[in-house]
Design a protein around this motif. Structure first.
Motif, short mmCIF file in Angstrom:
data_model
loop_
_atom_site.label_atom_id
_atom_site.label_comp_id
_atom_site.label_asym_id
_atom_site.label_seq_id
_atom_site.Cartn_x
_atom_site.Cartn_y
_atom_site.Cartn_z
N VAL A 157 0.84 -1.20 0.00
CA VAL A 157 0.00 0.00 0.00
C VAL A 157 0.87 1.25 0.00
O VAL A 157 0.64 2.20 -0.77
CB VAL A 157 -0.97 -0.02 1.21
CG1 VAL A 157 -1.60 1.35 1.42
CG2 VAL A 157 -2.06 -1.07 1.00
N PHE A 163 -4.56 4.50 1.71
CA PHE A 163 -5.33 4.88 0.52
C PHE A 163 -6.81 4.69 0.85
O PHE A 163 -7.24 3.56 1.13
CB PHE A 163 -4.88 3.96 -0.62
CG PHE A 163 -5.52 4.21 -1.95
CD1 PHE A 163 -5.05 5.22 -2.78
CD2 PHE A 163 -6.55 3.40 -2.41
CE1 PHE A 163 -5.60 5.43 -4.04
CE2 PHE A 163 -7.12 3.61 -3.67
CZ PHE A 163 -6.64 4.62 -4.48
N GLY A 188 -17.74 -0.35 -2.49
CA GLY A 188 -16.59 -1.27 -2.55
C GLY A 188 -16.19 -1.43 -4.00
O GLY A 188 -15.46 -0.61 -4.55
N SER A 189 -16.75 -2.48 -4.65
CA SER A 189 -16.47 -2.67 -6.08
C SER A 189 -17.01 -1.51 -6.90
O SER A 189 -16.39 -1.07 -7.87
CB SER A 189 -17.12 -3.97 -6.57
OG SER A 189 -16.46 -5.08 -5.99
N ALA A 195 -16.93 1.65 -7.10
CA ALA A 195 -16.15 2.74 -6.49
C ALA A 195 -16.63 4.13 -6.89
O ALA A 195 -16.24 5.12 -6.27
CB ALA A 195 -14.68 2.56 -6.85
N ARG A 238 -10.16 8.94 -11.76
CA ARG A 238 -9.08 8.49 -12.65
C ARG A 238 -7.81 8.22 -11.85
O ARG A 238 -7.09 7.26 -12.10
CB ARG A 238 -8.81 9.54 -13.73
CG ARG A 238 -9.31 9.09 -15.11
CD ARG A 238 -9.41 10.24 -16.10
NE ARG A 238 -8.20 11.05 -16.18
CZ ARG A 238 -7.14 10.75 -16.95
NH1 ARG A 238 -7.13 9.65 -17.67
NH2 ARG A 238 -6.11 11.55 -16.99
N LEU A 278 -4.60 2.20 -8.69
CA LEU A 278 -4.94 0.80 -8.39
C LEU A 278 -4.34 -0.17 -9.40
O LEU A 278 -4.05 -1.32 -9.05
CB LEU A 278 -6.46 0.63 -8.33
CG LEU A 278 -7.08 0.99 -6.98
CD1 LEU A 278 -8.60 1.13 -7.11
CD2 LEU A 278 -6.75 -0.06 -5.91
N ARG A 306 -2.41 -3.34 -8.08
CA ARG A 306 -2.79 -4.73 -8.40
C ARG A 306 -1.56 -5.57 -8.73
O ARG A 306 -1.56 -6.78 -8.49
CB ARG A 306 -3.84 -4.72 -9.53
CG ARG A 306 -5.17 -4.22 -8.98
CD ARG A 306 -6.20 -3.84 -10.03
NE ARG A 306 -7.37 -3.26 -9.34
CZ ARG A 306 -8.35 -2.61 -9.93
NH1 ARG A 306 -8.34 -2.42 -11.23
NH2 ARG A 306 -9.36 -2.12 -9.21
N TYR A 363 -9.29 -7.59 -1.98
CA TYR A 363 -8.90 -6.15 -1.95
C TYR A 363 -8.20 -5.71 -3.23
O TYR A 363 -7.77 -6.50 -4.03
CB TYR A 363 -8.17 -5.74 -0.69
CG TYR A 363 -6.87 -6.38 -0.26
CD1 TYR A 363 -6.04 -7.09 -1.11
CD2 TYR A 363 -6.45 -6.21 1.07
CE1 TYR A 363 -4.84 -7.62 -0.66
CE2 TYR A 363 -5.26 -6.74 1.53
CZ TYR A 363 -4.46 -7.45 0.65
OH TYR A 363 -3.29 -7.96 1.11
N VAL A 420 -12.41 -5.58 -15.82
CA VAL A 420 -11.34 -4.79 -16.45
C VAL A 420 -10.76 -5.54 -17.66
O VAL A 420 -10.60 -4.97 -18.74
CB VAL A 420 -10.22 -4.47 -15.41
CG1 VAL A 420 -9.04 -3.78 -16.08
CG2 VAL A 420 -10.76 -3.62 -14.26
#
Ligand code: CAA
Length: 385
Positions: A89, A128, A136-137, A139, A238, A244, A248, A367, A377
């Motif tokens: 993080v 963050f 959550g998902s 966002a 953005r 993220l 990831r 997460y 995505v």
């Protein structure tokens, strides 16, 4: 194409391995049981330069590439994923976001101590803050607001499941500045934990990564100076998505490490444990599990390194990062379940580590974007080509 690690990569990998075995392994079971934040270990990460690995030396970082970060994350996660999530993080969600999009003044004030992991000799890390009780998902549906008051913004709302929430000194907070504009009205701010109106909620009692420091954070009329906005008003969503993507890669590497840790323990155990007159590795039922573990882990490692390579080449790495994360996290979950199975009754008790790795693996599918979000995505990316 070259599959060989450079000498520098091998040195970093070795340094991370030594750190994991010498500093993280002692006490890892107790810290997990007591939900005790690994402060000493994180301070040592700062000394190693691992809290700002990819930040340029100009801003206090180690100036290493993303492949180095993947290798270090894997080694540390083999032993203690509560330490590695803190590292991930700080590196990819906090330092990266500040270095890529912050002003020179913001970088001098916040990035330098965050990359060094220290300010005035004290541990100094970041968090963050995107997730909310009802975001959550999804966002984009941010409820936290930052109202423009002329000379400052007034921040109100609640953020949930914040890694490093209680320990961090600095928060990058995503909030709505213009609700009428939907996700185009979301902005991002640097907020100091010590400011009036910032309240740290209780520590979450989690299934895995129990020693990591996860809290809700509440903002009650927090005055945020205008110069603490990152980028322009409306840049926040953005910013979160871009940041993220790099995050990831970090979590994919964490999952890779959890899987390889469980695999190495299983390999060793299966060569020692005897059943039906021979080491259990001689039974095909076990040998095939090990073969599948090794194959999936190698594939996960290659995906992580490919995403890292693309990031360092300034290519679009969003799709690769999501592929690495979904594959590595599913590999971690599958491998750790099988590792417990190989260990039998011993796998179900704490001393053998694999039950903890199994609990830790689960969060990597949740997460920084669930496996379902990664598939959104990836599918959008391949369908739009
Ligand atoms: N880079 C740049 N811009 C991007 C982007 C990216 N990777 N992804 C999306 N965007 C832009 C889009 O182009 C679009 O912009 P325009 O409207 O200007 O065209 C805008 O963002 C909205 O995008 P979508 O229409 O794709 O938005 P969506 O509502 O369909 O959501 C999503 C997409 C991928 C599901 C996204 O919401 C998402 O990633 N959700 C998961 C959030 C997440 O990962 N949370 C983790 C919390 S943080 C955490 O876990 C940290 C920790 O403590 C460990």
């Amino acid at each position: 194409m070259d599959f060989q690690l450079t000498e520098e990569h091998q040195m970093i990998q070795q340094a991370a391995r030594d750190f994991a075995l010498n500093e993280c392994l002692p006490g890892v079971i107790e810290r997990d049981e007591k939900m005790q934040f690994p402060r000493e270990q994180v301070e040592k990460l700062a000394d190693l330069g691992f809290l700002g690995m990819m930040v340029s030396p100009e801003y206090g970082g180690a100036g290493l590439d993303t492949a180095s970060y993947v290798l270090a994350m894997e080694e540390i996660s083999k032993v203690d994923a509560s330490v590695s999530v803190c590292m991930s993080v700080n590196n990819s969600l906090v330092c990266f976001g500040l270095e890529a999009y912050g002003t020179e003044e913001q970088k001098r004030k916040y990035l330098v101590p965050l990359a060094q992991g220290r300010k005035d000799g004290t541990l100094y890390i970041g968090a963050f803050l995107l997730s909310e009780p009802e975001a959550g998902s999804d966002a984009t549906s941010q409820r936290t607001t930052a109202e423009d008051m002329g000379d400052h913004y007034l921040l109100n709302g609640t953020k949930n499941w914040i890694t490093n929430g209680g320990t961090a000194s600095v928060y990058l907070v995503i909030a709505q500045t213009d609700p009428a504009k939907g996700h185009k009205g979301i902005s991002v701010f640097i907020v100091e934990k010590s400011w009036p109106g910032v309240v740290v909620g209780g520590k979450e009692n989690k299934l895995g990564i129990r020693a990591s420091d996860t809290h809700s954070i509440l903002f009650n009329d927090v005055k945020v100076p205008k110069e603490n906005m990152i980028g322009e008003p409306g840049f926040g969503f953005r910013f979160a998505m871009k940041t993220l993507s790099g995050g990831r890669i970090g979590i994919a590497s964490q999952a890779l490490g959890i899987a390889s840790g469980a695999y190495e323990l299983s390999l060793r155990y299966s060569k020692e444990r005897k059943a039906f007159g021979t080491e259990i590795s001689n039974h095909q039922a076990i040998a095939f599990k090990l073969a599948d573990m090794a194959t999936r882990i190698e594939a996960a490692r290659l995906l992580c390194l490919k995403a890292a390579f693309e990031k360092d080449q300034d290519k679009d790495y969003t799709e690769s990062a999501s592929m690495a994360k979904v594959f590595a996290s599913e590999t971690a979950m599958w491998t750790t379940v099988e590792a417990v199975q190989i260990h039998g009754g011993y796998g179900y008790v704490k001393e053998y580590h694999v039950e903890r790795l199994m609990r830790d693996a689960k969060i990597t599918q949740i997460y920084e974007g669930t496996s379902e979000v990664q598939r959104i995505v990836i599918s959008r990316s391949i369908l739009n080509k």
